[in-house]
Design a protein around this motif. Structure first.
Motif, PDB file in Angstrom:
ATOM      1  N   VAL A  25       0.835  -1.198   0.000  1.00  0.00           N
ATOM      2  CA  VAL A  25       0.000   0.000   0.000  1.00  0.00           C
ATOM      3  C   VAL A  25       0.872   1.252   0.000  1.00  0.00           C
ATOM      4  CG1 VAL A  25      -1.775   1.302   1.260  1.00  0.00           C
ATOM      5  CG2 VAL A  25      -1.838  -1.202   1.239  1.00  0.00           C
ATOM      6  N   LEU A  26       1.916   1.234   0.826  1.00  0.00           N
ATOM      7  CA  LEU A  26       2.759   2.416   1.022  1.00  0.00           C
ATOM      8  C   LEU A  26       3.743   2.640  -0.112  1.00  0.00           C
ATOM      9  CD1 LEU A  26       3.459   1.870   4.825  1.00  0.00           C
ATOM     10  CD2 LEU A  26       1.907   3.546   3.821  1.00  0.00           C
ATOM     11  N   ASN A  27       4.072   1.595  -0.854  1.00  0.00           N
ATOM     12  CA  ASN A  27       5.055   1.702  -1.937  1.00  0.00           C
ATOM     13  C   ASN A  27       4.368   1.570  -3.296  1.00  0.00           C
ATOM     14  OD1 ASN A  27       7.282   1.883  -0.107  1.00  0.00           O
ATOM     15  ND2 ASN A  27       7.156  -0.326   0.207  1.00  0.00           N
ATOM     16  N   GLY A  28       3.672   2.611  -3.678  1.00  0.00           N
ATOM     17  CA  GLY A  28       3.049   2.630  -4.998  1.00  0.00           C
ATOM     18  C   GLY A  28       1.583   2.307  -5.021  1.00  0.00           C
ATOM     19  N   GLY A  29       1.040   1.860  -3.894  1.00  0.00           N
ATOM     20  CA  GLY A  29      -0.389   1.572  -3.829  1.00  0.00           C
ATOM     21  C   GLY A  29      -1.165   2.756  -3.271  1.00  0.00           C
ATOM     22  N   GLY A  30      -2.217   2.485  -2.515  1.00  0.00           N
ATOM     23  CA  GLY A  30      -2.997   3.569  -1.927  1.00  0.00           C
ATOM     24  C   GLY A  30      -4.099   3.050  -1.041  1.00  0.00           C
ATOM     25  N   LEU A  31      -4.766   3.953  -0.380  1.00  0.00           N
ATOM     26  CA  LEU A  31      -5.893   3.592   0.478  1.00  0.00           C
ATOM     27  C   LEU A  31      -7.094   3.212  -0.382  1.00  0.00           C
ATOM     28  CD1 LEU A  31      -5.693   6.553   3.030  1.00  0.00           C
ATOM     29  CD2 LEU A  31      -4.793   4.229   3.327  1.00  0.00           C
ATOM     30  N   LEU A  32      -7.976   2.400   0.182  1.00  0.00           N
ATOM     31  CA  LEU A  32      -9.232   2.067  -0.488  1.00  0.00           C
ATOM     32  C   LEU A  32     -10.355   2.947   0.046  1.00  0.00           C
ATOM     33  CD1 LEU A  32      -9.113  -1.830  -0.721  1.00  0.00           C
ATOM     34  CD2 LEU A  32      -9.177  -0.218  -2.637  1.00  0.00           C
ATOM     35  N   PRO A  33     -11.352   3.237  -0.798  1.00  0.00           N
ATOM     36  CA  PRO A  33     -12.497   4.017  -0.314  1.00  0.00           C
ATOM     37  C   PRO A  33     -13.235   3.269   0.796  1.00  0.00           C
ATOM     38  CG  PRO A  33     -12.510   3.807  -2.718  1.00  0.00           C
ATOM     39  CD  PRO A  33     -11.486   2.846  -2.196  1.00  0.00           C
ATOM     40  N   LEU A  34     -14.008   4.000   1.565  1.00  0.00           N
ATOM     41  CA  LEU A  34     -14.832   3.404   2.615  1.00  0.00           C
ATOM     42  C   LEU A  34     -15.649   2.251   2.029  1.00  0.00           C
ATOM     43  CD1 LEU A  34     -15.874   3.649   5.562  1.00  0.00           C
ATOM     44  CD2 LEU A  34     -17.646   5.179   4.680  1.00  0.00           C
ATOM     45  N   GLY A  35     -15.507   1.066   2.626  1.00  0.00           N
ATOM     46  CA  GLY A  35     -16.176  -0.118   2.101  1.00  0.00           C
ATOM     47  C   GLY A  35     -15.216  -1.090   1.465  1.00  0.00           C
ATOM     48  N   GLY A  36     -14.006  -0.613   1.093  1.00  0.00           N
ATOM     49  CA  GLY A  36     -13.000  -1.508   0.553  1.00  0.00           C
ATOM     50  C   GLY A  36     -13.132  -1.746  -0.934  1.00  0.00           C
ATOM     51  N   SER A  37     -13.144  -3.016  -1.322  1.00  0.00           N
ATOM     52  CA  SER A  37     -13.197  -3.383  -2.734  1.00  0.00           C
ATOM     53  C   SER A  37     -14.594  -3.120  -3.296  1.00  0.00           C
ATOM     54  CB  SER A  37     -12.854  -4.867  -2.900  1.00  0.00           C
ATOM     55  OG  SER A  37     -13.870  -5.671  -2.312  1.00  0.00           O
ATOM     56  N   GLU A  38     -14.707  -3.219  -4.608  1.00  0.00           N
ATOM     57  CA  GLU A  38     -16.010  -3.023  -5.252  1.00  0.00           C
ATOM     58  C   GLU A  38     -17.027  -4.040  -4.750  1.00  0.00           C
ATOM     59  OE1 GLU A  38     -17.959  -2.644  -9.752  1.00  0.00           O
ATOM     60  OE2 GLU A  38     -15.819  -3.066  -9.513  1.00  0.00           O
ATOM     61  N   GLN A  39     -16.575  -5.277  -4.560  1.00  0.00           N
ATOM     62  CA  GLN A  39     -17.482  -6.343  -4.125  1.00  0.00           C
ATOM     63  C   GLN A  39     -18.067  -6.095  -2.732  1.00  0.00           C
ATOM     64  OE1 GLN A  39     -14.491  -6.814  -5.496  1.00  0.00           O
ATOM     65  NE2 GLN A  39     -15.165  -7.590  -7.504  1.00  0.00           N
ATOM     66  N   SER A  40     -17.307  -5.396  -1.880  1.00  0.00           N
ATOM     67  CA  SER A  40     -17.787  -5.149  -0.514  1.00  0.00           C
ATOM     68  C   SER A  40     -18.377  -3.750  -0.334  1.00  0.00           C
ATOM     69  CB  SER A  40     -16.655  -5.371   0.494  1.00  0.00           C
ATOM     70  OG  SER A  40     -15.573  -4.489   0.236  1.00  0.00           O
ATOM     71  N   GLY A  41     -18.614  -3.058  -1.445  1.00  0.00           N
ATOM     72  CA  GLY A  41     -19.300  -1.771  -1.361  1.00  0.00           C
ATOM     73  C   GLY A  41     -18.402  -0.558  -1.409  1.00  0.00           C
ATOM     74  N   GLY A  42     -17.134  -0.715  -1.800  1.00  0.00           N
ATOM     75  CA  GLY A  42     -16.215   0.414  -1.838  1.00  0.00           C
ATOM     76  C   GLY A  42     -16.634   1.510  -2.800  1.00  0.00           C
ATOM     77  N   TYR A  43     -17.448   1.152  -3.799  1.00  0.00           N
ATOM     78  CA  TYR A  43     -17.923   2.171  -4.741  1.00  0.00           C
ATOM     79  C   TYR A  43     -18.784   3.219  -4.042  1.00  0.00           C
ATOM     80  CZ  TYR A  43     -22.111  -0.762  -4.625  1.00  0.00           C
ATOM     81  OH  TYR A  43     -23.208  -1.488  -4.209  1.00  0.00           O
ATOM     82  N   LYS A  44     -19.354   2.869  -2.889  1.00  0.00           N
ATOM     83  CA  LYS A  44     -20.157   3.849  -2.138  1.00  0.00           C
ATOM     84  C   LYS A  44     -19.250   4.898  -1.480  1.00  0.00           C
ATOM     85  CE  LYS A  44     -23.757   0.413  -1.277  1.00  0.00           C
ATOM     86  NZ  LYS A  44     -24.515  -0.384  -0.290  1.00  0.00           N
ATOM     87  N   GLY A  45     -18.152   4.434  -0.864  1.00  0.00           N
ATOM     88  CA  GLY A  45     -17.182   5.382  -0.320  1.00  0.00           C
ATOM     89  C   GLY A  45     -16.575   6.237  -1.417  1.00  0.00           C
ATOM     90  N   TYR A  46     -16.325   5.621  -2.559  1.00  0.00           N
ATOM     91  CA  TYR A  46     -15.812   6.345  -3.723  1.00  0.00           C
ATOM     92  C   TYR A  46     -16.778   7.459  -4.119  1.00  0.00           C
ATOM     93  CZ  TYR A  46     -14.714   6.802  -8.789  1.00  0.00           C
ATOM     94  OH  TYR A  46     -14.424   7.267 -10.046  1.00  0.00           O
ATOM     95  N   GLY A  47     -18.065   7.132  -4.160  1.00  0.00           N
ATOM     96  CA  GLY A  47     -19.068   8.134  -4.509  1.00  0.00           C
ATOM     97  C   GLY A  47     -19.132   9.273  -3.504  1.00  0.00           C
TER      98      GLY A  47
END
Length: 361
Positions: free
Chosen positions: A222-244
């Motif tokens: 995550v720290l070396n070239g990656g990043g944090l995930l939106p609230l909810g995590g991956s798309e399958q677990s609802g991360g698109y809601k945090g993204y929105g």
């Protein structure tokens, strides 16, 4: 938190004065230094240690380097009876934030609602500080800010927006109680990833992505070239809601104000150019709507707190309850508890500015 023999308690008054003196010595105007000192003390008093005294050195360095402006005041560029657009003039974020929320509060008292956006701002601390300002006046308060890009959008690989917090306060005039939500739109803050890496442990699902944008349990990825995930995590677990929600904050803060947005915002920890953050402040008078708001709010909060918990040792709580518990702890201790190393380090920062050390109890 460290063990009791490693704790130093600093009274609120002593903490505010120490921060104020340090920030003034770095070049800030007295009123702006007072605004910052009150914000940092309030953050730690409420238990948000990542945004309190821990951040003082960052503000001091911004002033000393000249990347944040020392002189001037925020300016209203455009205004109606209920709205305003403000130029923060690159001053300290808390000074800008307090100016804007005071403006929104005054408009709400006159018209029922006030909404203010600002550009050319800087890091403004905990978002809840400003929603609570409205709450203290009997108003609903909301506060938002965009931040440096640390979060990977759903289905993407690149950090494009920040942790973009949302704060909302609903006060009750009848019980001196309140609902205060203060949350990031990422699952966790970057500091939690850094802590797990230092501990040598894996991170839970939903916290971060690797450089390819895929969910990972390895903090180093995550720290070396990656990043944090939106609230909810991956798309399958609802991360698109945090993204929105994060994009909603970006639109309110930067889209409306003309501030820098998305991956155009300077990277966290860099000072190659001004931050030009955007922020949004909203105050609403509940009395312009249906009568009896306070009673309904009290009833709702009581309803939730009185629900049967799954674990008797962990009662159902609402947003703001953990902060109230921490504030009560501080009152019992006579000050805010810090690990000894934190107090010693901040006193060393003060010593470089020829400021006397904080007096702990």
């Amino acid at each position: 938190m460290a063990s009791l023999n490693e704790i130093k308690c600093v009274p609120m008054k002593k903490l505010r004065e120490f921060v104020k003196q340090c920030v003034m010595k770095a070049g800030a105007q007295e009123s702006h230094a007072s605004d910052l000192a009150d914000l940092l003390a309030t953050a730690d008093h409420r238990g948000h240690f990542s945004h309190g005294l821990n951040r003082m050195e960052m503000y001091v360095n911004d002033l000393l380097s000249g990347i944040a402006s020392k002189d001037g005041q925020p300016e209203i560029e455009k205004e109606t009876v209920s709205t305003a657009l403000v130029n923060g003039n690159n001053l300290l974020g808390p000074a800008i934030g307090k100016f804007c929320m005071r403006l929104a509060i005054n408009k709400a008292k006159s018209t029922g609602i006030g909404m203010v956006t600002v550009h050319k701002s800087n890091h403004y601390g905990i978002a809840g500080y400003y929603s609570l300002m409205a709450g203290d006046e009997g108003l609903l308060g909301m506060s938002f800010t965009n931040t440096s890009p640390l979060v990977v959008p759903t289905r993407a690989k690149e950090c494009t927006f920040g942790t973009n917090p949302i704060a909302f306060t609903a006060p009750s005039a009848t019980s001196a109680d309140d609902f205060t939500l203060d949350m990031a739109t990422s699952t966790v803050a970057l500091g939690k990833i850094e802590l797990e890496k230092r501990k040598g442990t894996q991170i839970p699902n939903g916290w971060g992505a690797d450089p390819d944008g895929n969910e990972t349990n390895e903090p180093a990825r995550v720290l070396n070239g990656g990043g944090l995930l939106p609230l909810g995590g991956s798309e399958q677990s609802g991360g698109y809601k945090g993204y929105g929600l994060a994009i909603m904050v970006e639109i309110l803060c930067a889209g409306l104000s003309g501030a820098t947005f998305g991956k155009n915002v300077r990277r966290w920890g860099t000072t190659d150019r001004i931050a030009d953050l955007g922020q949004c402040f909203i105050a609403i008078d509940p009395n312009v709507f249906a009568p009896g708001f306070d009673g309904r709010l009290d009833e709702l909060m009581a309803m939730l707190r009185n629900l049967e918990p799954t674990n008797p040792d962990k009662p159902v709580i609402i947003a703001g309850d953990p902060e109230r518990k921490h504030m009560a702890k501080c009152e019992n201790l006579g000050g805010i508890p810090y690990p000894r190393q934190v107090v010693d380090h901040m006193n060393s920062v003060g010593a470089k500015l020829s400021i006397l050390p904080m007096e702990a109890i």
